[in-house]
Scaffold this active site. Sequence first.
Site, PDB file in Angstrom:
ATOM      1  N   GLY A  14      95.597  31.056   4.236  1.00 23.43           N
ATOM      2  CA  GLY A  14      95.276  30.126   5.072  1.00 23.43           C
ATOM      3  C   GLY A  14      94.671  28.903   4.357  1.00 23.43           C
ATOM      4  CG  ASP A  16      95.445  28.063  -1.240  1.00 21.14           C
ATOM      5  OD1 ASP A  16      95.845  28.859  -1.863  1.00 21.14           O
ATOM      6  OD2 ASP A  16      94.387  27.707  -1.339  1.00 21.14           O
ATOM      7  CD  GLU A  80     100.809  38.833   5.559  1.00 20.57           C
ATOM      8  OE1 GLU A  80     101.352  37.865   4.678  1.00 20.57           O
ATOM      9  OE2 GLU A  80     100.317  38.651   6.658  1.00 20.57           O
TER      10      GLU A  80
END
Length: 1046
Positions: A14, A16, A80
């Site tokens: 997020g 970045d 993830e």
Amino acid sequence: MEGCDYEVFLSFRGPDTRTGITDHLYTRLLEAGVRTFRDDEDLRIGEEIGPDLLRAIEQSKISIPIFSKSYASSKWCLKELAQMVKCKKSKGQIIMPIFYYVEPSDVRYQKGGYGDAFLSHESKKRVDEEIIPEWKAALNEVGGLKGWDIENVANRHEGQLVKQVVTKVLSELKKAYLAVSDFLVGIGSIVKEVRGIIDRATDDNKVVGIHGMGGIGKTTLAKVVYNQLSRDFAYCCFLPDVRDTSNLKGIVHLQNQLISNLSKQTCSSIDHEDEGMRTIKERFSTKKILILLDDIDDKSQLNALLGGEALSGGGVCFGPGSVILITTRNESVLQPFQVKSIYRIGVMDSERSLQLFSKHAFRRDHPPEEKLKQSQEIVEIAQGLPLLLEVMGSSLSSLGQSNEIWKDYLAKCRKGPNKEVRSKLMINYEALDLSQRQIFLDIACFFVGYDKNIVICMWKDCDLCPIVDLEVLRLMSLIKIGEDNKLWMHDQLKDLGREIVSQEHGEQLEKPSRLWNHKDALDALLSKKKNEKLQALRLMLEDSSEYRFTLEGFAALPNLRFLHMDSQKLAGSLITELFSEAKILWHNKSLVMSLIKSYLNNKQLLPDLRWFSWHNFPLRILQISNFSLSNLIILDFSRSKLTHKWSGWKHIKRADKLKVLNLSGCELLTRTPNFSGYLKLERLILEKCERLAKIHSSIGQLKLLVFLNLNFCSDLRYLPQELGGLPALAELLLDGTSIRKIPDGWVMKNLKKLSLDATPITHLPDSIGALTNLESLSLNWCSNMGSLPHSIKELRSLIELDLLETTITEFPDSLESLENLKVLKLSWCYGSRGISAFPKLPISLTSLAISSPSLVTMPDLSSLINLKQLLLCMGVRGISGSSELVQPQYPMPRLSKLEVLTLTLPRMTNLSLELGALPHLRSLHLHGCQALECISQIPSSVSKLHIIDCPSLTPFDISNLENLSELYVLATPLQYLPGRERLNSLLEEKISVDYAHDLQALLRSKMLERHGLTKNMLGRTREIERGCFSVLGTIRRYVQSEGTTG
């Protein structure tokens, strides 16, 4: 997007990228209609991936991790990524990485900031030790995938990168939909069952029947099994649609097709059924054969096609090890052959049915929540029939997603009994307007396999709207249109259309609008009852007694618009025997003449006729002047005994609306008629008029002619100068003629295709450059062609240039001006000296094939950045006179779009490291690379790897080829390839030092087909193979000779 599965999963860090490239990409994907899950780490709760997030990753077809500088510092991002890799391995999920101001090597090998992140994870000891290796392995795998590096995008333009990603995503999603992958995966277990039946069969000839109702998937299953078996057979044949082909063209046509396919020759001249059975038995009784006979409906078809032995107890007449696959709706046809192995294919289960329907209706595996109940109702109605699921899904997809439409559609589905699944297709028929229905019924009854461009001519004149209507039928999956423009319709739909026609007026024979059945059509002609309802009729005359109908039969059909008659089986002496009796029947009966007058008031027969087709037209029995041609659009007198002196030509001039004239196979036609009366002609077909030697100069008056087929008019040596002035001509086919010269000064501005294959032409005129709209030029097998004119550089519209098996030694110095050229094929006749240097090539090329024994210097391919297919066969020692080894010098990275690569380079010693930089390469074929010792790296994208006759090659690692499904290593001393044990995707494999000649021939044939080098004409396909690969024998002899003397 609650209640909906996703197509794309975005994983990102997020801080970045949340408000930058991630937001931009997410917005563009949503605008394109792609269901996208954006993981927002600010909304995460706890340390573990929750069930919703886990389901989002698993349901997605594509995952896009955006590797930014601090991505690896997030344990959540790494979790993830590990889950994505699991889904990639277990479900085939596609991963498309974006490298956002980080080096791919840093990601793959955890260097730089990524290495620091892992040191931090390990030092803080907040992660289980066994998890760290899993994360590193995930980064290693995904970091090695082809993705997008912002550093390599023009000016680091994020908008351009997002555009590329969205385009690729849409391409992949569409590809998955068109492939109907779920259905294909669903038949995997069934294929194994059929293979098991074949393996367990103990007979020398294994005959397997596949039985089931129409549209159940028999042909699909049989094709998959056939494809898997075919690599083990040198002699294979697939005969589709035996039932219809037998009815339409006769069993002798199928016998000729079978003999031609198995003997690998295009010409077979069997004239009657007994001769065909005898020929099949004599030629193939000792050969190991694979045959697929699709849609058999009569035992006589099997008897005729399998040698005629089974019905007399002799069994199938092929060699030991042969396999015959038979699909049929009627199991009883298998009984006389004592077929013991029968697979009875059932309907799809409800789960797979729902998946298949969802693919077509929603482009996903499962329906959205709001459509689930209705989708389940449709699946119940379809009763597991794949075709019906496809048609209903496609129809609803094209009609829209509104509740009103779905309710109305379901209401129609619920009406009536559900016992006959086929009747449910009536719903789709009822959704058509009147014009679409007429076209649908015409195709179902007559026009499957016909060129749509010809049939459109008739439909237009009948006040229908064929262009729009065919597209509607295609979108609703009611028809398909092949690349050759041929119309196709599934049997289930074809039967539906014929049933609709049969039930138009109950059992009253004289009332249906169309008659395609031989008996019904003959009865209609023999009937004395007037029939104003009949619009179309087809009749194949097979027996002399059937010639007893009279003109009275035609007089009773005043509204007929389509008539197809075929007298080909009544040729020769049989026709002669009918003359005296037939003349009495046709001309001298006062009753006939009085009826004609009363029906037509002295007008001619069939005044509404648009399409008049009579193969082997009985000139001495029937006068064409009896027929009215005032509305005629299409006239087909193929294989008739016509000459230019026939008196009927004068009457045909009254057909002032005539657009299509087909005189194929008229063997007595030595010159064409005068065309001055056919000024609206658009298509003229004179194919296989072997004695045709002169074309009347009046052809220059056909200002509307767009298509002229003179293929295989072998006596034709000259073209009239007037032909070059036809303003509308778009396609001119001259294959197999004796044309030696194209007249100079042609100005056919609209010509798009010119084919001169297998002609003795010596050169093209300089005026060829004036054909500025020419898109395809074919000069294959022109063995007298020595050079190309420099004016060929003016053909800026040219898309395909075929120069296979020529003797051309002179080229223009550059072909770069051919800015639209996409396909170029070049090979030289065996023994010709070819060329020593190559012209500069245009950047537009996507497919290139070069086979030249004399070419030693590697052509410059550095500019061909759009190339997708490349075949190089060149530099054979002993032919060119040089013995030095040649290395490829072209920069492979520039060929970044290359998908298929075939190399026969006997002097190449090392396959460049740069080969690994071809991210889209799918097929790599190495044939006869005699000096090749080392292959450094093969890109992981390769799915097919063939290495044949490479005796110097040393082992190389293939562990990275995770997509490899086909591996063949023949006549090469490699019994083991490192990394083979890690490959789980292989479907086909053979590694052997033996030459395995039959298998080599099969693989070679498939490879040539992939490169478009298998144009089948007069048996010349084998000549292309010889031109490309017979040089391998020469290579082998020279290598062995040098090894002995050295």
